[in-house]
Motif scaffolding. Structure first.
Motif, PDB file in Angstrom:
ATOM      1  N   GLU A 149      87.425 -41.189 -34.890  1.00  0.00           N
ATOM      2  CA  GLU A 149      87.893 -40.171 -35.830  1.00  0.00           C
ATOM      3  C   GLU A 149      86.740 -39.305 -36.308  1.00  0.00           C
ATOM      4  OE1 GLU A 149      90.356 -39.681 -40.047  1.00  0.00           O
ATOM      5  OE2 GLU A 149      90.255 -41.641 -39.053  1.00  0.00           O
ATOM      6  N   ALA A 150      85.591 -39.931 -36.587  1.00  0.00           N
ATOM      7  CA  ALA A 150      84.446 -39.177 -37.089  1.00  0.00           C
ATOM      8  C   ALA A 150      83.941 -38.172 -36.059  1.00  0.00           C
ATOM      9  CB  ALA A 150      83.326 -40.135 -37.481  1.00  0.00           C
ATOM     10  N   VAL A 151      83.769 -38.592 -34.801  1.00  0.00           N
ATOM     11  CA  VAL A 151      83.213 -37.671 -33.806  1.00  0.00           C
ATOM     12  C   VAL A 151      84.227 -36.601 -33.406  1.00  0.00           C
ATOM     13  CG1 VAL A 151      81.504 -39.318 -32.961  1.00  0.00           C
ATOM     14  CG2 VAL A 151      83.746 -39.235 -31.869  1.00  0.00           C
ATOM     15  N   LEU A 152      85.506 -36.964 -33.354  1.00  0.00           N
ATOM     16  CA  LEU A 152      86.512 -35.957 -33.031  1.00  0.00           C
ATOM     17  C   LEU A 152      86.659 -34.949 -34.165  1.00  0.00           C
ATOM     18  CD1 LEU A 152      89.225 -37.983 -31.110  1.00  0.00           C
ATOM     19  CD2 LEU A 152      88.189 -35.851 -30.349  1.00  0.00           C
ATOM     20  N   THR A 153      86.530 -35.430 -35.405  1.00  0.00           N
ATOM     21  CA  THR A 153      86.545 -34.502 -36.534  1.00  0.00           C
ATOM     22  C   THR A 153      85.368 -33.544 -36.444  1.00  0.00           C
ATOM     23  OG1 THR A 153      87.679 -36.089 -37.975  1.00  0.00           O
ATOM     24  CG2 THR A 153      86.452 -34.313 -39.055  1.00  0.00           C
ATOM     25  N   GLY A 154      84.186 -34.070 -36.075  1.00  0.00           N
ATOM     26  CA  GLY A 154      83.021 -33.214 -35.894  1.00  0.00           C
ATOM     27  C   GLY A 154      83.240 -32.175 -34.805  1.00  0.00           C
ATOM     28  N   ALA A 155      83.852 -32.600 -33.700  1.00  0.00           N
ATOM     29  CA  ALA A 155      84.137 -31.667 -32.604  1.00  0.00           C
ATOM     30  C   ALA A 155      85.147 -30.611 -33.039  1.00  0.00           C
ATOM     31  CB  ALA A 155      84.650 -32.435 -31.381  1.00  0.00           C
ATOM     32  N   VAL A 173      94.181 -23.410 -28.004  1.00  0.00           N
ATOM     33  CA  VAL A 173      94.639 -24.626 -27.331  1.00  0.00           C
ATOM     34  C   VAL A 173      93.452 -25.573 -27.233  1.00  0.00           C
ATOM     35  CG1 VAL A 173      95.540 -25.610 -25.183  1.00  0.00           C
ATOM     36  CG2 VAL A 173      96.404 -23.400 -25.999  1.00  0.00           C
ATOM     37  N   VAL A 174      93.665 -26.848 -27.547  1.00  0.00           N
ATOM     38  CA  VAL A 174      92.629 -27.873 -27.429  1.00  0.00           C
ATOM     39  C   VAL A 174      93.063 -28.901 -26.394  1.00  0.00           C
ATOM     40  CG1 VAL A 174      91.598 -29.870 -28.601  1.00  0.00           C
ATOM     41  CG2 VAL A 174      91.601 -27.634 -29.710  1.00  0.00           C
ATOM     42  N   LEU A 175      92.154 -29.264 -25.495  1.00  0.00           N
ATOM     43  CA  LEU A 175      92.345 -30.393 -24.588  1.00  0.00           C
ATOM     44  C   LEU A 175      91.493 -31.538 -25.106  1.00  0.00           C
ATOM     45  CD1 LEU A 175      92.442 -27.639 -22.782  1.00  0.00           C
ATOM     46  CD2 LEU A 175      92.414 -29.225 -20.850  1.00  0.00           C
ATOM     47  N   ALA A 176      92.069 -32.740 -25.234  1.00  0.00           N
ATOM     48  CA  ALA A 176      91.319 -33.888 -25.736  1.00  0.00           C
ATOM     49  C   ALA A 176      91.787 -35.152 -25.040  1.00  0.00           C
ATOM     50  CB  ALA A 176      91.489 -34.023 -27.253  1.00  0.00           C
ATOM     51  N   HIS A 177      90.860 -36.105 -24.938  1.00  0.00           N
ATOM     52  CA  HIS A 177      91.148 -37.391 -24.309  1.00  0.00           C
ATOM     53  C   HIS A 177      90.897 -38.465 -25.357  1.00  0.00           C
ATOM     54  CE1 HIS A 177      91.909 -39.548 -20.510  1.00  0.00           C
ATOM     55  NE2 HIS A 177      91.193 -40.518 -21.068  1.00  0.00           N
ATOM     56  N   ALA A 178      91.974 -38.987 -25.948  1.00  0.00           N
ATOM     57  CA  ALA A 178      91.832 -39.891 -27.086  1.00  0.00           C
ATOM     58  C   ALA A 178      93.130 -40.657 -27.292  1.00  0.00           C
ATOM     59  CB  ALA A 178      91.490 -39.100 -28.346  1.00  0.00           C
ATOM     60  N   PHE A 179      93.061 -41.695 -28.131  1.00  0.00           N
ATOM     61  CA  PHE A 179      94.228 -42.477 -28.529  1.00  0.00           C
ATOM     62  C   PHE A 179      94.612 -42.025 -29.934  1.00  0.00           C
ATOM     63  CE2 PHE A 179      95.863 -47.095 -29.351  1.00  0.00           C
ATOM     64  CZ  PHE A 179      97.150 -46.608 -29.485  1.00  0.00           C
ATOM     65  N   VAL A 180      95.710 -41.277 -30.031  1.00  0.00           N
ATOM     66  CA  VAL A 180      96.146 -40.697 -31.295  1.00  0.00           C
ATOM     67  C   VAL A 180      97.272 -41.543 -31.885  1.00  0.00           C
ATOM     68  CG1 VAL A 180      97.091 -38.631 -32.399  1.00  0.00           C
ATOM     69  CG2 VAL A 180      95.448 -38.409 -30.524  1.00  0.00           C
ATOM     70  N   THR A 193      89.011 -48.886 -28.051  1.00  0.00           N
ATOM     71  CA  THR A 193      88.869 -49.236 -29.457  1.00  0.00           C
ATOM     72  C   THR A 193      87.394 -49.302 -29.830  1.00  0.00           C
ATOM     73  OG1 THR A 193      90.902 -50.525 -29.398  1.00  0.00           O
ATOM     74  CG2 THR A 193      89.382 -50.986 -31.195  1.00  0.00           C
ATOM     75  N   VAL A 194      87.049 -48.715 -30.959  1.00  0.00           N
ATOM     76  CA  VAL A 194      85.669 -48.739 -31.449  1.00  0.00           C
ATOM     77  C   VAL A 194      85.690 -49.197 -32.901  1.00  0.00           C
ATOM     78  CG1 VAL A 194      83.645 -47.363 -32.036  1.00  0.00           C
ATOM     79  CG2 VAL A 194      84.858 -46.940 -29.894  1.00  0.00           C
ATOM     80  N   GLY A 195      84.842 -50.185 -33.225  1.00  0.00           N
ATOM     81  CA  GLY A 195      84.755 -50.649 -34.598  1.00  0.00           C
ATOM     82  C   GLY A 195      86.059 -51.199 -35.128  1.00  0.00           C
ATOM     83  N   GLY A 196      86.918 -51.676 -34.237  1.00  0.00           N
ATOM     84  CA  GLY A 196      88.196 -52.221 -34.657  1.00  0.00           C
ATOM     85  C   GLY A 196      89.252 -51.171 -34.915  1.00  0.00           C
ATOM     86  N   VAL A 197      88.907 -49.877 -34.765  1.00  0.00           N
ATOM     87  CA  VAL A 197      89.860 -48.796 -35.004  1.00  0.00           C
ATOM     88  C   VAL A 197      90.450 -48.362 -33.676  1.00  0.00           C
ATOM     89  CG1 VAL A 197      90.177 -46.467 -35.924  1.00  0.00           C
ATOM     90  CG2 VAL A 197      88.571 -48.048 -37.034  1.00  0.00           C
ATOM     91  N   ALA A 198      91.763 -48.496 -33.551  1.00  0.00           N
ATOM     92  CA  ALA A 198      92.406 -48.270 -32.266  1.00  0.00           C
ATOM     93  C   ALA A 198      92.848 -46.832 -32.053  1.00  0.00           C
ATOM     94  CB  ALA A 198      93.622 -49.197 -32.127  1.00  0.00           C
TER      95      ALA A 198
END
Length: 387
Positions: A149-155, A173-180, A193-198
């Motif tokens: 969430e932190a790095v995607l928010t930064g992007a 338009v945004v293209l992103a590769h992530a688990f939302v 999953t990073v830091g327990g956040v899925a």
């Protein structure tokens, strides 16, 4: 502007040791035909073009053919790298390809630099956010925590800042590769999953007209403006209920979105069947699955003789056999893969600690495990980048 949103091609991947290269080639031919017949103005590929960092030569050749066919149509393509891709390998030649209308976005540093396309109503800015491994890119975005969430928010802050400086009415338009958050997983996606956040909230992407997501293999609508195209082919039996396809998205002059699903060719149906062997061999209701790829779960109290050979007489494309005897705890008979299905690396490790010690790990121990998995994932990503 009419967009075709696709993702997760996973070129080079097999299905339970069955080569999918022919089916992937058929999909590429179908995609090109949809672009031609539906008057598509831009193709969006939201990551996981390949199945692994160093793909087999046949997969690279198929990708090359796809790029040539799309370039020949004169229709721009915007493409990002996913967590299965080697960003550096996929991005080789990106500058030259851009001159042919193939726009590869694999470098996190360029998230705020759009591909600009235009139609009769003005410009559309396409921002490519490749898969962002938090431990590797947090310094780039000036964040302290190693979380998606932190790095995607930064992007996205960079995206919004760039968009704010553009002419009024510029669509985005945004293209992103992530688990939302809100997306439904399957067994064939690699855990990120990073830091327990899925997952991350869809609100991270607020402020743009359309978000073309990749990573999850089921076609899904999180909001009218935030969608997963899903993979064009099934890569696990957990996808047996998926309707595989792409999104045909129309972006009007005001940035309003309408989308319809375009089905992709299915090489063979998938079916999960369960019961005693003799029942499965005789049940007339299963006749429609005789040509499908089969995952069979046998519930016989005792293992029957030659179950795979006998099943294959009726269901010649049986690929997986699981034993779950009636009337007893089936856990010892369930395969290791079955026991781990749907569980993250963190959960597996915590279960192991609880099994060995007889008590759940403490919060401090969970944090140690999380840090260890994040470090390993970052090391693996660096190793793939260096190849």
């Amino acid at each position: 502007m009419r967009l075709l949103h696709t993702s997760d091609w996973h070129l080079g991947r097999s299905f339970h040791r069955v080569s999918m290269l022919g089916a992937q080639a058929e999909f590429i031919a179908h995609l090109v035909e949809v672009v031609r017949s539906e008057g598509v103005d831009a193709v969006l590929v939201a990551g996981d073009v390949y199945d692994r960092a160093v793909p087999p030569l046949a997969a690279v050749e198929l990708f090359d053919q796809a790029l040539h066919r799309l370039a020949d149509l004169g229709v721009p393509t915007v493409m990002i790298s996913g967590n299965h891709d080697s960003a550096r390998r996929l991005g080789v030649g990106a500058g030259l390809m851009g001159h042919a209308g193939i726009h590869l976005r694999t470098d996190p540093a360029h998230c705020g630099e759009p591909v600009l396309l235009s139609d009769a109503h003005g410009p559309v800015a396409f921002y490519g956010l490749p898969y962002l491994e938090p431990a590797l890119v947090k310094a780039e975005f000036g964040v302290r925590t190693s979380g998606h969430e932190a790095v995607l928010t930064g992007a996205m802050d960079r995206v919004r800042a760039d968009l704010a400086g553009r002419a009024p009415g510029t669509r985005s338009v945004v293209l992103a590769h992530a688990f939302v958050t809100g997306g439904h997983i399957s067994d064939s996606e690699r855990d990120i999953t990073v830091g327990g956040v899925a997952s991350i909230p869809a609100a991270v992407f607020d402020g743009v007209d359309y978000v073309a997501l990749g990573h999850l293999h089921g076609s899904q609508t999180l909001t009218e403006r935030v969608r997963y195209s899903g993979s064009p082919l099934a890569y696990s039996f957990s996808e047996s209920e998926h309707r595989k396809g792409m999104w045909l998205v129309d972006l009007d002059a005001a940035g309003a979105v309408s989308a319809v699903r375009v089905d992709t060719p299915v090489p063979r149906g998938l079916a999960r069947i369960s019961g005693r062997l003799e029942q499965l061999l005789a049940d007339p209701r299963l006749s429609g699955h005789e040509g499908d790829w089969i995952e069979a779960t046998l519930t016989d109290p005792e293992r029957p003789a030659d179950p795979m050979a006998r099943l294959s007489e009726r269901f010649p494309h049986t690929l997986t056999l699981v034993f779950a005897p009636e009337g007893r705890d089936a856990e010892p008979e369930v395969s290791y893969a079955e026991r781990l299905r749907g569980r993250s690396d963190q959960e597996v490790a915590e279960d192991f600690v609880a099994h060995v010690r007889g008590s759940e790990p403490k919060e401090a121990e969970r944090l140690v495990l999380r840090d260890a998995f994040d470090a390993v994932r970052a090391e693996e990503t660096l190793r793939e980048v260096a190849r």
